[in-house]
Design an enzyme around this catalytic site. Structure first.
Site, mmCIF file in Angstrom:
data_model
loop_
_atom_site.group_PDB
_atom_site.id
_atom_site.type_symbol
_atom_site.label_atom_id
_atom_site.label_comp_id
_atom_site.label_asym_id
_atom_site.label_seq_id
_atom_site.Cartn_x
_atom_site.Cartn_y
_atom_site.Cartn_z
ATOM 1 N N ASP A 136 9.373 -5.622 1.401
ATOM 2 C CA ASP A 136 8.582 -5.080 0.286
ATOM 3 C C ASP A 136 8.868 -5.711 -1.076
ATOM 4 O OD1 ASP A 136 7.405 -3.347 2.107
ATOM 5 O OD2 ASP A 136 8.868 -1.748 1.729
ATOM 6 N N HIS A 178 1.375 -1.960 1.730
ATOM 7 C CA HIS A 178 2.386 -0.902 1.638
ATOM 8 C C HIS A 178 1.726 0.344 1.044
ATOM 9 C CE1 HIS A 178 6.439 0.702 1.476
ATOM 10 N NE2 HIS A 178 6.130 1.191 0.276
HETATM 11 C C1 GRF Z 1 0.014 1.797 6.820
HETATM 12 O O1 GRF Z 1 0.215 2.954 6.063
HETATM 13 C C2 GRF Z 1 0.535 0.583 6.089
HETATM 14 O O2 GRF Z 1 0.452 0.705 4.695
HETATM 15 C C3 GRF Z 1 1.980 0.543 6.495
HETATM 16 O O3 GRF Z 1 1.993 0.981 7.825
HETATM 17 C C4 GRF Z 1 0.863 1.813 8.079
HETATM 18 C C5 GRF Z 1 0.165 1.209 9.241
HETATM 19 O O4 GRF Z 1 -0.895 2.002 9.697
HETATM 20 N N1 GRF Z 1 2.545 -0.768 6.274
HETATM 21 P P1 GRF Z 1 -1.921 1.417 10.757
HETATM 22 O O5 GRF Z 1 -1.125 1.016 11.997
HETATM 23 O O6 GRF Z 1 -2.592 0.230 10.133
HETATM 24 O O7 GRF Z 1 -2.859 2.518 11.049
#
Ligand code: GRF
Length: 234
Positions: free
Chosen positions: A148, A107
């Protein structure tokens, strides 16, 4: 024995790429391999990456009541661990129950702040800026049935500057996600960090010093990785 990891992703898949690169670099010492990439979005960049790397992939419905469908898919691919990387749906409760302590998420904030239903992507960083927070960060955590809420595996602070925009802050946080999350995944898959039956995390990950956040912009990726490696030495 190398553990089989399924990555669930709804979007571009940069955390999937970071995990794949981390495990590839570890070579024979890697505790696991990515055996499946699944997405609720047929157009997800994560699926494109999987195809390019000949990793089996699948599109799932994403419905919270589609537990039987997801369980069958995970069984078919012999999956041991479920790694969420930008997966925007709730994992069906039946899957969470069957995979106790083996479902992880990343997260882009310091949970329990700035998390919960509807808090994803740029909305998280917008909320951090609107709240006037001076520090945000990254949380790797176990996943339960509530968005979360699961137990924290590792966190790392990231500074918020007065002239930050959503995109400058998101980029600073994402850089840390790409270093912290693969290490947290590896610690769990290797059995160095565990969730006990009562929902507590065993195998403490030392918190970084607050200074770590404020030296972030001056540090090279290698320094950042070395710092996080030291803190995750469980
Ligand atoms: C990331 O910021 C992650 O923390 C959140 O969703 C986003 C996913 O980005 N859960 P990616 O697809 O891995 O580039």
């Amino acid at each position: 024995m190398s553990r089989r990891i399924a990555v669930l992703a709804s979007g571009r898949g940069s955390n999937l790429r970071a995990l794949h690169a981390f495990l590839s670099r570890a070579g024979a010492a890697a505790p696991g391999e990515i055996a499946l990439v699944a997405s609720d979005k047929p157009e997800a960049g994560a699926l494109g990456f999987a195809r390019e790397h000949a990793i089996p992939c699948a599109v799932v419905s994403g419905r919270a009541d589609a537990g039987a469908e997801m369980s069958a898919l995970l069984r078919e691919h012999g999956v041991d661990y479920l790694v969420l990387a930008g997966y925007l749906r709730l994992v069906p409760a039946a899957v969470i129950a069957a995979f106790h302590g083996r479902v992880l998420n990343v997260h882009p904030a310091l949970l329990p702040a700035f998390g919960g239903r509807g808090m994803y992507g740029d909305r998280v960083h917008r909320a951090v800026l609107d709240a006037g927070a001076r520090v945000t960060g990254v949380t790797a955590h176990f996943v339960d049935e509530v968005y979360d809420r699961g137990a924290v595996i590792a966190q790392w602070p990231v500074p918020v500057y007065p002239d930050d925009t959503v995109s400058s802050l998101a980029a600073r946080v994402l850089r840390v996600e790409h270093v912290l999350y693969p290490r947290a995944v590896a610690a769990v898959v290797a059995g160095r960090v565990r969730l006990d039956a009562a929902g507590r995390v065993e195998g403490t990950i030392a918190p970084p010093s607050p200074r770590a956040a404020f030296t972030l912009d001056d540090s090279s990726d290698a320094d950042l990785a070395a710092n996080i490696d030291r803190a995750l030495d469980v």
